[in-house]
Design an enzyme around this catalytic site. Sequence first.
Site, PDB file in Angstrom:
ATOM      1  N   ASP A 120     -18.964   5.349   3.104  1.00 54.89           N
ATOM      2  CA  ASP A 120     -19.087   4.306   4.133  1.00 54.89           C
ATOM      3  C   ASP A 120     -20.374   4.537   4.946  1.00 54.89           C
ATOM      4  OD1 ASP A 120     -15.677   3.623   4.683  1.00 54.89           O
ATOM      5  OD2 ASP A 120     -16.409   5.340   3.562  1.00 54.89           O
ATOM      6  N   ARG A 157       0.836  -1.205   0.000  1.00 52.03           N
ATOM      7  CA  ARG A 157       0.000   0.000   0.000  1.00 52.03           C
ATOM      8  C   ARG A 157       0.869   1.253   0.000  1.00 52.03           C
ATOM      9  NH1 ARG A 157      -4.829   0.477   4.039  1.00 52.03           N
ATOM     10  NH2 ARG A 157      -5.287   2.196   2.659  1.00 52.03           N
ATOM     11  N   HIS A 186     -11.290   6.202   5.919  1.00 50.34           N
ATOM     12  CA  HIS A 186     -12.141   5.562   4.916  1.00 50.34           C
ATOM     13  C   HIS A 186     -11.565   4.172   4.687  1.00 50.34           C
ATOM     14  CE1 HIS A 186     -14.101   4.537   1.167  1.00 50.34           C
ATOM     15  NE2 HIS A 186     -12.957   4.539   0.524  1.00 50.34           N
ATOM     16  N   ARG A 204     -23.386   3.424   3.055  1.00 47.15           N
ATOM     17  CA  ARG A 204     -23.510   1.957   3.110  1.00 47.15           C
ATOM     18  C   ARG A 204     -24.062   1.527   4.470  1.00 47.15           C
ATOM     19  NH1 ARG A 204     -17.677   1.453   0.285  1.00 47.15           N
ATOM     20  NH2 ARG A 204     -18.389   1.171  -1.858  1.00 47.15           N
TER      21      ARG A 204
END
Length: 333
Positions: free
Chosen positions: A165, A105, A192, A168
């Site tokens: 988020d 990452r 996030h 959702r």
Amino acid sequence: FRPVSDDATATPTSHRRRLTKVSVIGAGNVGMAIAQTILTRDLADEIALVDAVPDKLRGEMLDLQHAAAFLPRTRLVSDTDLAVTRGSDLAIVTAGARQIPGETRLNLLQRNVALFRKIVPALAEHSPEALLLVVSNPVDVLTYVAWKLSGFPASRVIGSGTNLDSSRFRFLLAEHLDVNAQDVQAYMVGEHGDSSVAVWSSVSVAGMPVLKSLQASHRCFDEEALEGIRRSVVDSAYEVISLKGYTSWAIGYSVASLAASLLRDQRRIHPVSVLARGFHGIAPENDVFLSLPARLGRGGVLGVAEMELTEEEAKKLRRSAKTLWENCQQLGL
Ligand code: 6V0
């Protein structure tokens, strides 16, 4: 058409409205979903699209232009050169390198920082008064990067953060309770993605704290079920990506809702990535960006809600902040 008098075609200067211009950098799945939602919601007079791949960019622009007969009138322009964004009120950055299999990452982040070094200073130069809205991932760290590289005040640099988020989260709660998601007040805050924090202590439906409404609806509900819902929120992005390869529609609507609150000065509260130093015990010297409920208007972030968190929720938030700040420090900006 034939004018009825000599001056009929000229709009008097005093009646001329300032036009609203939105730029979308990165015409990929996410950028185009955002552009089309902004179009259908009639939020801009001009939309400028920018991408590094000229053919795809032109194809996307033409495809949208061909819908002109069904849409409010909006001028669409596109170019690989960021000069096309000149005079933007809002610049939305979705450009991003894709993760190479096996890539860390941090490595992906460094590639995206290199991309932002090309994009953000040019955006700031062409539109010094613009609001900057970052969508590219990892969104919290890249919002910090955009803040640093633009030289803009923190109130004008926003990350889309946990707005998605939270949507959702509200959807899953609404399904569970069989109510409309718009009647569910619920926030995910923090980073996030994986470490996002569900603020159960403030979830409410019809003004009732959610745990009470759950009891009222005679559904079995315990800590495990709550964590199950939070987990589903986090997993749902991975699920969509594993099924269709990317996410687009929900992020498109989510970002268009932010654009509406900003450009139309709606003062709505959205959980978005903001400069969070000093909130909830985050060290004042940590210039970390993460999501907290923020009041958005034409000036950008007008204020951040000092929401009540339980000690457990605040602890999780500080843990996210620490990890994010460590990532930011490695960038040496
Ligand atoms: P994509 O379809 O690969 O689109 C990225 C686009 O960026 C491509 O069209 C590239 O050509 C373009 N691009 C690359 N370099 C440049 C450059 N220098 N200038 C202009 N354009 C360039 O990816 P997708 O659209 O699916 O995702 C875009 C980004 O959004 C990724 O970083 C995602 O991780 C991120 N998302 C963030 C979300 C959020 O909630 N914050 C949600 C979904 C995706």
